[in-house]
Structure formats: structure tokens, C-alpha cells
Design a protein around this motif. Structure first.
Motif, mmCIF file in Angstrom:
data_model
loop_
_atom_site.group_PDB
_atom_site.id
_atom_site.type_symbol
_atom_site.label_atom_id
_atom_site.label_comp_id
_atom_site.label_asym_id
_atom_site.label_seq_id
_atom_site.Cartn_x
_atom_site.Cartn_y
_atom_site.Cartn_z
ATOM 1 N N MET A 150 0.848 -1.186 0.000
ATOM 2 C CA MET A 150 0.000 0.000 0.000
ATOM 3 C C MET A 150 0.889 1.244 0.000
ATOM 4 N N ILE A 151 0.681 2.098 -0.964
ATOM 5 C CA ILE A 151 1.498 3.297 -1.146
ATOM 6 C C ILE A 151 1.396 4.247 0.046
ATOM 7 N N THR A 152 0.225 4.378 0.604
ATOM 8 C CA THR A 152 0.019 5.308 1.712
ATOM 9 C C THR A 152 0.951 4.998 2.879
ATOM 10 N N SER A 153 1.344 3.746 3.024
ATOM 11 C CA SER A 153 2.260 3.366 4.114
ATOM 12 C C SER A 153 3.561 4.147 4.052
ATOM 13 N N LEU A 154 4.053 4.406 2.854
ATOM 14 C CA LEU A 154 5.279 5.183 2.688
ATOM 15 C C LEU A 154 5.124 6.573 3.297
ATOM 16 N N TYR A 155 4.036 7.244 2.959
ATOM 17 C CA TYR A 155 3.815 8.609 3.437
ATOM 18 C C TYR A 155 3.459 8.629 4.924
ATOM 19 N N ALA A 156 2.770 7.604 5.392
ATOM 20 C CA ALA A 156 2.476 7.498 6.824
ATOM 21 C C ALA A 156 3.769 7.342 7.619
ATOM 22 N N GLY A 157 4.684 6.540 7.110
ATOM 23 C CA GLY A 157 5.959 6.353 7.793
ATOM 24 C C GLY A 157 6.778 7.633 7.840
ATOM 25 N N ILE A 158 6.851 8.324 6.717
ATOM 26 C CA ILE A 158 7.602 9.584 6.663
ATOM 27 C C ILE A 158 7.004 10.601 7.632
ATOM 28 N N LEU A 159 5.688 10.725 7.618
ATOM 29 C CA LEU A 159 5.034 11.716 8.475
ATOM 30 C C LEU A 159 5.075 11.317 9.949
ATOM 31 N N ALA A 160 5.140 10.029 10.238
ATOM 32 C CA ALA A 160 5.297 9.581 11.628
ATOM 33 C C ALA A 160 6.663 10.010 12.159
ATOM 34 N N VAL A 161 7.685 9.874 11.337
ATOM 35 C CA VAL A 161 9.020 10.332 11.735
ATOM 36 C C VAL A 161 9.001 11.843 11.968
ATOM 37 N N TRP A 162 8.295 12.564 11.111
ATOM 38 C CA TRP A 162 8.186 14.023 11.265
ATOM 39 C C TRP A 162 7.517 14.392 12.588
ATOM 40 N N ILE A 163 6.448 13.696 12.941
ATOM 41 C CA ILE A 163 5.774 13.968 14.217
ATOM 42 C C ILE A 163 6.720 13.676 15.382
ATOM 43 N N CYS A 164 7.506 12.618 15.275
ATOM 44 C CA CYS A 164 8.490 12.324 16.328
ATOM 45 C C CYS A 164 9.526 13.436 16.430
ATOM 46 N N TYR A 165 9.984 13.946 15.299
ATOM 47 C CA TYR A 165 10.927 15.067 15.306
ATOM 48 C C TYR A 165 10.317 16.272 16.030
ATOM 49 N N LEU A 166 9.070 16.588 15.700
ATOM 50 C CA LEU A 166 8.409 17.723 16.339
ATOM 51 C C LEU A 166 8.223 17.473 17.840
ATOM 52 N N SER A 167 7.952 16.235 18.214
ATOM 53 C CA SER A 167 7.831 15.879 19.636
ATOM 54 C C SER A 167 9.141 16.114 20.364
ATOM 55 N N VAL A 168 10.242 15.745 19.731
ATOM 56 C CA VAL A 168 11.555 15.960 20.338
ATOM 57 C C VAL A 168 11.813 17.454 20.540
ATOM 58 N N GLN A 169 11.345 18.293 19.621
ATOM 59 C CA GLN A 169 11.521 19.737 19.777
ATOM 60 C C GLN A 169 10.783 20.245 21.013
ATOM 61 N N VAL A 170 9.607 19.683 21.275
ATOM 62 C CA VAL A 170 8.846 20.046 22.476
ATOM 63 C C VAL A 170 9.606 19.584 23.717
ATOM 64 N N ILE A 171 10.084 18.357 23.696
ATOM 65 C CA ILE A 171 10.816 17.803 24.840
ATOM 66 C C ILE A 171 12.061 18.631 25.139
ATOM 67 N N LYS A 172 12.782 19.025 24.104
ATOM 68 C CA LYS A 172 13.991 19.846 24.295
ATOM 69 C C LYS A 172 13.658 21.162 24.991
ATOM 70 N N GLN A 173 12.561 21.781 24.573
ATOM 71 C CA GLN A 173 12.171 23.053 25.195
ATOM 72 C C GLN A 173 11.709 22.854 26.635
ATOM 73 N N ARG A 174 11.004 21.748 26.872
ATOM 74 C CA ARG A 174 10.571 21.457 28.248
ATOM 75 C C ARG A 174 11.785 21.291 29.162
ATOM 76 N N ARG A 175 12.764 20.549 28.699
ATOM 77 C CA ARG A 175 13.966 20.334 29.514
ATOM 78 C C ARG A 175 14.748 21.632 29.701
ATOM 79 N N LYS A 176 14.917 22.364 28.619
ATOM 80 C CA LYS A 176 15.688 23.607 28.675
ATOM 81 C C LYS A 176 15.090 24.595 29.676
ATOM 82 N N HIS A 177 13.759 24.690 29.670
ATOM 83 C CA HIS A 177 13.086 25.682 30.512
ATOM 84 C C HIS A 177 12.457 25.085 31.767
ATOM 85 N N ARG A 178 12.664 23.776 31.966
ATOM 86 C CA ARG A 178 12.153 23.073 33.157
ATOM 87 C C ARG A 178 10.645 23.261 33.334
ATOM 88 N N VAL A 179 9.918 22.939 32.257
ATOM 89 C CA VAL A 179 8.456 23.044 32.265
ATOM 90 C C VAL A 179 7.886 21.635 32.109
#
Length: 124
Positions: free
Chosen positions: A1-30
Motif C-alpha cells: 500500500m502506497i500510503t504506508s510510505l507517506y504514513a511512515g515519513i510523516l510519523a518520523v516528522w511527528i516524532c521530530y516535532l515531539s523531540v523539539q517540544v521535549i527539548k524546550q521542556r527540559r531547557k526551561h524546566r516546564v
């Protein structure tokens, strides 16, 4: 299924964005919400926007594929969805309005086309 390719790519993107939130939480102790920290508010905004639009885009893409849309159309729309979401997220993180506008126009365009395609496929 072709959609699996795009789902996988976008899942990695969401994880990247999650890490950006985590970095800010740690940096600012929130530990929750945004602690009224602008950088954390921005990171959370980029992440939440992605989690709002990616699922409906992928669902519509999957349904179009399942209902027999041409493979080339699924790939074009999948690429446009990925480009739109990456553009929007990076622009939010870097506080650039131009990329945000392009990203949302691309995302809305893909969702609108897929919605119409799915309605037509359902009626045929």
C-alpha cells in the motif's frame, strides 16, 4: 500500500516535532502546558498542528488508494502532503510566515482534492 510510505515519513516528522517540544521542556524546566515560555509555545504549536492535519490527510489518502485511485495520483498527493507538512512545521519552528502559508495551502489543497476524490469514488 502506497500510503504506508507517506504514513511512515510523516510519523518520523511527528516524532521530530515531539523531540523539539521535549527539548524546550527540559531547557526551561516546564513539566506541563507551556509555562508561558515562548519557545515552548512555538514548539507545541508546530507539533499540535501536525497532529491535527496529518491524520485526516493520511486517512483520505488511504481511502482514495483503497478505492482505486491511480498510483501516480496517490504519490503526487502524498508528496504534496509531506512537503506541505514539512514546510509548515519548519516555518513555525523558525517563525517564518511565508513557509507557514505555503504549508497550509499545500495541506488544504491535498485534503480538499482527496475529499472530492473520495466523494466521487463513493458515488461511482
Amino acid at each position: 500500500m502506497i500510503t504506508s510510505l507517506y504514513a511512515g515519513i510523516l510519523a518520523v516528522w511527528i516524532c521530530y516535532l515531539s523531540v523539539q517540544v521535549i527539548k524546550q521542556r527540559r531547557k526551561h524546566r516546564v513539566s506541563h502546558a507551556d509555562g508561558q515560555v515562548d519557545d515552548l509555545t512555538v514548539a507545541r504549536g508546530a507539533h499540535s498542528n501536525a497532529t491535527e492535519y496529518i491524520p485526516i490527510g493520511l486517512l483520505l489518502l488511504m481511502l482514495a488508494e483503497f478505492n482505486g485511485a491511480p498510483e501516480w495520483a496517490i504519490h503526487i498527493l502524498g508528496v504534496l502532503l509531506v512537503v506541505g507538512r514539512l514546510s509548515h512545521g519548519l516555518a513555525v519552528l523558525n517563525r517564518k510566515m511565508k513557509g507557514r502559508v505555503f504549508g497550509m495551502m499545500s495541506t488544504f489543497g491535498v485534503i480538499g482534492l482527496l475529499a472530492a476524490l473520495n466523494v466521487v469514488q463513493a458515488l461511482l
